[in-house]
Design a protein around this motif. Sequence first.
Motif, PDB file in Angstrom:
ATOM      1  N   LEU A 375       0.823  -1.216   0.000  1.00  0.00           N
ATOM      2  CA  LEU A 375       0.000   0.000   0.000  1.00  0.00           C
ATOM      3  C   LEU A 375       0.858   1.267   0.000  1.00  0.00           C
ATOM      4  O   LEU A 375       0.464   2.311  -0.521  1.00  0.00           O
ATOM      5  N   ALA A 376       2.044   1.157   0.610  1.00  0.00           N
ATOM      6  CA  ALA A 376       2.902   2.331   0.736  1.00  0.00           C
ATOM      7  C   ALA A 376       4.051   2.349  -0.267  1.00  0.00           C
ATOM      8  O   ALA A 376       4.895   3.239  -0.225  1.00  0.00           O
ATOM      9  N   SER A 377       4.065   1.399  -1.194  1.00  0.00           N
ATOM     10  CA  SER A 377       5.252   1.185  -2.033  1.00  0.00           C
ATOM     11  C   SER A 377       5.622   2.386  -2.897  1.00  0.00           C
ATOM     12  O   SER A 377       6.794   2.683  -3.105  1.00  0.00           O
ATOM     13  N   GLY A 378       4.614   3.105  -3.440  1.00  0.00           N
ATOM     14  CA  GLY A 378       4.939   4.231  -4.321  1.00  0.00           C
ATOM     15  C   GLY A 378       4.860   5.588  -3.649  1.00  0.00           C
ATOM     16  O   GLY A 378       5.029   6.616  -4.306  1.00  0.00           O
ATOM     17  N   SER A 379       4.643   5.587  -2.333  1.00  0.00           N
ATOM     18  CA  SER A 379       4.379   6.840  -1.631  1.00  0.00           C
ATOM     19  C   SER A 379       5.520   7.835  -1.715  1.00  0.00           C
ATOM     20  O   SER A 379       5.303   9.027  -1.949  1.00  0.00           O
ATOM     21  N   ASN A 380       6.747   7.384  -1.506  1.00  0.00           N
ATOM     22  CA  ASN A 380       7.881   8.317  -1.493  1.00  0.00           C
ATOM     23  C   ASN A 380       7.996   9.069  -2.808  1.00  0.00           C
ATOM     24  O   ASN A 380       8.178  10.293  -2.827  1.00  0.00           O
ATOM     25  N   TYR A 381       7.913   8.328  -3.919  1.00  0.00           N
ATOM     26  CA  TYR A 381       8.054   8.979  -5.215  1.00  0.00           C
ATOM     27  C   TYR A 381       6.935   9.978  -5.475  1.00  0.00           C
ATOM     28  O   TYR A 381       7.176  11.065  -6.005  1.00  0.00           O
ATOM     29  N   PHE A 382       5.702   9.625  -5.098  1.00  0.00           N
ATOM     30  CA  PHE A 382       4.585  10.562  -5.280  1.00  0.00           C
ATOM     31  C   PHE A 382       4.791  11.829  -4.452  1.00  0.00           C
ATOM     32  O   PHE A 382       4.537  12.945  -4.918  1.00  0.00           O
ATOM     33  N   THR A 383       5.245  11.651  -3.203  1.00  0.00           N
ATOM     34  CA  THR A 383       5.465  12.810  -2.334  1.00  0.00           C
ATOM     35  C   THR A 383       6.528  13.719  -2.919  1.00  0.00           C
ATOM     36  O   THR A 383       6.351  14.950  -2.993  1.00  0.00           O
ATOM     37  N   TRP A 384       7.647  13.148  -3.345  1.00  0.00           N
ATOM     38  CA  TRP A 384       8.748  13.952  -3.889  1.00  0.00           C
ATOM     39  C   TRP A 384       8.352  14.635  -5.198  1.00  0.00           C
ATOM     40  O   TRP A 384       8.692  15.796  -5.426  1.00  0.00           O
ATOM     41  N   ILE A 385       7.650  13.901  -6.068  1.00  0.00           N
ATOM     42  CA  ILE A 385       7.187  14.496  -7.326  1.00  0.00           C
ATOM     43  C   ILE A 385       6.290  15.695  -7.042  1.00  0.00           C
ATOM     44  O   ILE A 385       6.422  16.755  -7.666  1.00  0.00           O
ATOM     45  N   SER A 386       5.389  15.553  -6.080  1.00  0.00           N
ATOM     46  CA  SER A 386       4.454  16.630  -5.764  1.00  0.00           C
ATOM     47  C   SER A 386       5.183  17.867  -5.261  1.00  0.00           C
ATOM     48  O   SER A 386       4.830  18.998  -5.630  1.00  0.00           O
ATOM     49  N   ILE A 387       6.195  17.670  -4.407  1.00  0.00           N
ATOM     50  CA  ILE A 387       6.966  18.812  -3.901  1.00  0.00           C
ATOM     51  C   ILE A 387       7.624  19.553  -5.060  1.00  0.00           C
ATOM     52  O   ILE A 387       7.585  20.790  -5.137  1.00  0.00           O
ATOM     53  N   GLN A 434       9.704   0.372 -10.227  1.00  0.00           N
ATOM     54  CA  GLN A 434       8.987  -0.432  -9.239  1.00  0.00           C
ATOM     55  C   GLN A 434       8.109  -1.474  -9.923  1.00  0.00           C
ATOM     56  O   GLN A 434       8.045  -2.629  -9.496  1.00  0.00           O
ATOM     57  N   ILE A 435       7.431  -1.064 -10.982  1.00  0.00           N
ATOM     58  CA  ILE A 435       6.518  -1.974 -11.683  1.00  0.00           C
ATOM     59  C   ILE A 435       7.289  -2.984 -12.522  1.00  0.00           C
ATOM     60  O   ILE A 435       7.022  -4.184 -12.500  1.00  0.00           O
ATOM     61  N   ILE A 436       8.292  -2.501 -13.272  1.00  0.00           N
ATOM     62  CA  ILE A 436       9.060  -3.397 -14.149  1.00  0.00           C
ATOM     63  C   ILE A 436       9.831  -4.423 -13.333  1.00  0.00           C
ATOM     64  O   ILE A 436       9.865  -5.611 -13.675  1.00  0.00           O
ATOM     65  N   ALA A 437      10.457  -3.981 -12.235  1.00  0.00           N
ATOM     66  CA  ALA A 437      11.228  -4.898 -11.407  1.00  0.00           C
ATOM     67  C   ALA A 437      10.328  -5.961 -10.783  1.00  0.00           C
ATOM     68  O   ALA A 437      10.738  -7.120 -10.626  1.00  0.00           O
ATOM     69  N   PRO A 446       9.269 -14.014  -5.852  1.00  0.00           N
ATOM     70  CA  PRO A 446       8.879 -12.611  -6.033  1.00  0.00           C
ATOM     71  C   PRO A 446       7.451 -12.372  -5.588  1.00  0.00           C
ATOM     72  O   PRO A 446       6.601 -13.257  -5.676  1.00  0.00           O
ATOM     73  N   PRO A 447       7.152 -11.133  -5.104  1.00  0.00           N
ATOM     74  CA  PRO A 447       5.771 -10.799  -4.743  1.00  0.00           C
ATOM     75  C   PRO A 447       4.893 -10.699  -5.979  1.00  0.00           C
ATOM     76  O   PRO A 447       5.390 -10.525  -7.092  1.00  0.00           O
ATOM     77  N   HIS A 448       3.575 -10.810  -5.773  1.00  0.00           N
ATOM     78  CA  HIS A 448       2.629 -10.691  -6.883  1.00  0.00           C
ATOM     79  C   HIS A 448       2.772  -9.308  -7.516  1.00  0.00           C
ATOM     80  O   HIS A 448       2.931  -8.302  -6.831  1.00  0.00           O
ATOM     81  N   ILE A 449       2.705  -9.247  -8.847  1.00  0.00           N
ATOM     82  CA  ILE A 449       2.907  -7.973  -9.546  1.00  0.00           C
ATOM     83  C   ILE A 449       1.870  -6.927  -9.145  1.00  0.00           C
ATOM     84  O   ILE A 449       2.156  -5.719  -9.133  1.00  0.00           O
ATOM     85  N   LEU A 450       0.662  -7.362  -8.758  1.00  0.00           N
ATOM     86  CA  LEU A 450      -0.362  -6.403  -8.352  1.00  0.00           C
ATOM     87  C   LEU A 450       0.097  -5.593  -7.141  1.00  0.00           C
ATOM     88  O   LEU A 450      -0.300  -4.433  -6.972  1.00  0.00           O
ATOM     89  N   ALA A 451       0.960  -6.190  -6.312  1.00  0.00           N
ATOM     90  CA  ALA A 451       1.437  -5.494  -5.120  1.00  0.00           C
ATOM     91  C   ALA A 451       2.159  -4.196  -5.473  1.00  0.00           C
ATOM     92  O   ALA A 451       2.081  -3.209  -4.746  1.00  0.00           O
ATOM     93  N   SER A 452       2.855  -4.191  -6.611  1.00  0.00           N
ATOM     94  CA  SER A 452       3.604  -2.994  -7.001  1.00  0.00           C
ATOM     95  C   SER A 452       2.690  -1.849  -7.423  1.00  0.00           C
ATOM     96  O   SER A 452       3.113  -0.698  -7.467  1.00  0.00           O
ATOM     97  N   PHE A 453       1.412  -2.175  -7.739  1.00  0.00           N
ATOM     98  CA  PHE A 453       0.474  -1.140  -8.167  1.00  0.00           C
ATOM     99  C   PHE A 453      -0.362  -0.571  -7.022  1.00  0.00           C
ATOM    100  O   PHE A 453      -0.998   0.465  -7.191  1.00  0.00           O
ATOM    101  N   LEU A 454      -0.364  -1.244  -5.857  1.00  0.00           N
ATOM    102  CA  LEU A 454      -1.306  -0.859  -4.816  1.00  0.00           C
ATOM    103  C   LEU A 454      -1.109   0.573  -4.333  1.00  0.00           C
ATOM    104  O   LEU A 454      -2.075   1.309  -4.124  1.00  0.00           O
ATOM    105  N   GLY A 455       0.160   0.973  -4.138  1.00  0.00           N
ATOM    106  CA  GLY A 455       0.417   2.338  -3.699  1.00  0.00           C
ATOM    107  C   GLY A 455      -0.100   3.361  -4.694  1.00  0.00           C
ATOM    108  O   GLY A 455      -0.660   4.396  -4.317  1.00  0.00           O
ATOM    109  N   ILE A 456       0.096   3.076  -5.987  1.00  0.00           N
ATOM    110  CA  ILE A 456      -0.380   3.973  -7.039  1.00  0.00           C
ATOM    111  C   ILE A 456      -1.905   4.006  -7.060  1.00  0.00           C
ATOM    112  O   ILE A 456      -2.526   5.073  -7.188  1.00  0.00           O
TER     113      ILE A 456
END
Length: 498
Positions: A375-387, A434-437, A446-456
């Motif tokens: 759930l938190a996987s993409g949070s850092n990038y979104f926060t930094w992009i927004s700033i 994050q998604i490609i890896a 490896p974790p399920h690929i859907l997991a990489s999308f949850l944060g987004i």
Amino acid sequence: MDLTTSAGTGDTSLKKVITTRQFVLMALSSSIGAGVLLATYSSLAVGGAASLLISFIVVGFAVWITMCALGELSAAFPVSGSFYGYSVRFISPAWGFAMGWNYVINFLFIVVFELVVMLLCARYWEPDLPAYYVIPGFISGLVLVNAFGAKWYAEAENAFAVCKMMVLSAFVIVAALIVNKSIPADTRPADEVGITLWQQNAFKHGPIGFLYVFMTAGMAYGGTEMLGLTAAECERPHKVMPLACKIVPLRIIWLYLVPIFMIGMVLKVSLDDTVQSGGISPLVAAMDQANLPILANVFNGIIIVAIFSMASASVFASSRALQALSSKGMGPRLFAKIRWGHPIWALALVFTVSLLSFIKISKDGDLVFNWLLALASGSNYFTWISICVCHVRLRLAIRKKGIEERDILKWKSPPGIGGSMIAIVIFLFGLSAQIIAAAQSPLPNPPHILASFLGIIVVFVFWAGYMVLGKGVLLIPLDQIDLQAKAAERIDNGEESI
């Protein structure tokens, strides 16, 4: 669901009790946690020493640019909960709403993550150590640190900062001695340590290995922007954020890049099932490989303290972010209330969620835990992009209105608007990595690929929900952006609707 109502009655003001000295030490190492102290172990196995170092240099550079952008924004418009408050002001209320809740959810689950990691580190000494023996003690410690308010939280963070700087500095010194063959206990041949080892393991698993490590670097730097929240309770917020922008490069080089380079010089890791089990720091593993068990035990103990520090910082960040959101009418009014100088109900929620760390006891605990973390996987990038986007739009709004920059900006970001654009590109690449890896992961399980999308997905669900229920605008026109600092103060105090 009224998304535009202020917090209403009750005390929603946080006291400015953090000193400049406390803030400086927090700027040096407050958000260093499991990302750099543990996740680099598996990253070295997957991507190799060169991939690990390059990714940390690239992301570190972009994070420094982001801190400069945040410093410029906070010097001109000092507000509590600054980075998503700026998203409301310079992008749109809908995006600010999404970013605020994205940040809260991220750090709520980072508290859970760090608690579990501390348990795993403790199991270095006793592999069968029950979770119910350890986790309640760690949660009690977090309650105690946060019970005495921001001032004493800052003092605790200063002590933790010294511990983290000491362990990373000590590791660099010992690693240099290992490379120099000055440790009699280390009987490895010369070609199994030093630059030879680094070159042999420079790049692993090609581009996919690099993308995986790039993603890890983004996670490891997470929380650096937390200084924007801390500044809201600092005695001189308009001065400390520009100061932090000058300190962050030192922090990145000294406490990230140099130790990571030395890890690749002294630690050999194979990619197998044990890599994903977690619980061992590359610093500790390197001491074990050098036959230095006493140092390995000392390092492991200090690393537990360091991870506790990050858990404490995450409690602070999530509770303050939730309080700031709710005080602006973007969350339940209950969480906006301050009692005895604390956001007491926000803290209560954080500690309730922290009990999820007990999922490690259950049979499918690892599976549930991985999905929660996603759930938190993409949070850092979104926060930094927004700033960075807020910084770009601030400069463009100033130009659009024909105002002199010196009339608005009290401190200017050295990389400027061009630097923020470069950082945005790097962070978008990180989200893609994050998604490609995840899709092409070389990990054995490896974790399920859907997991990489949850944060987004979570970010866009909150954004779309506000757009539909709050009838928000997609993007505030540049000529309608309010550049008056006093308006920011009114919004911050809940005197105007979002």
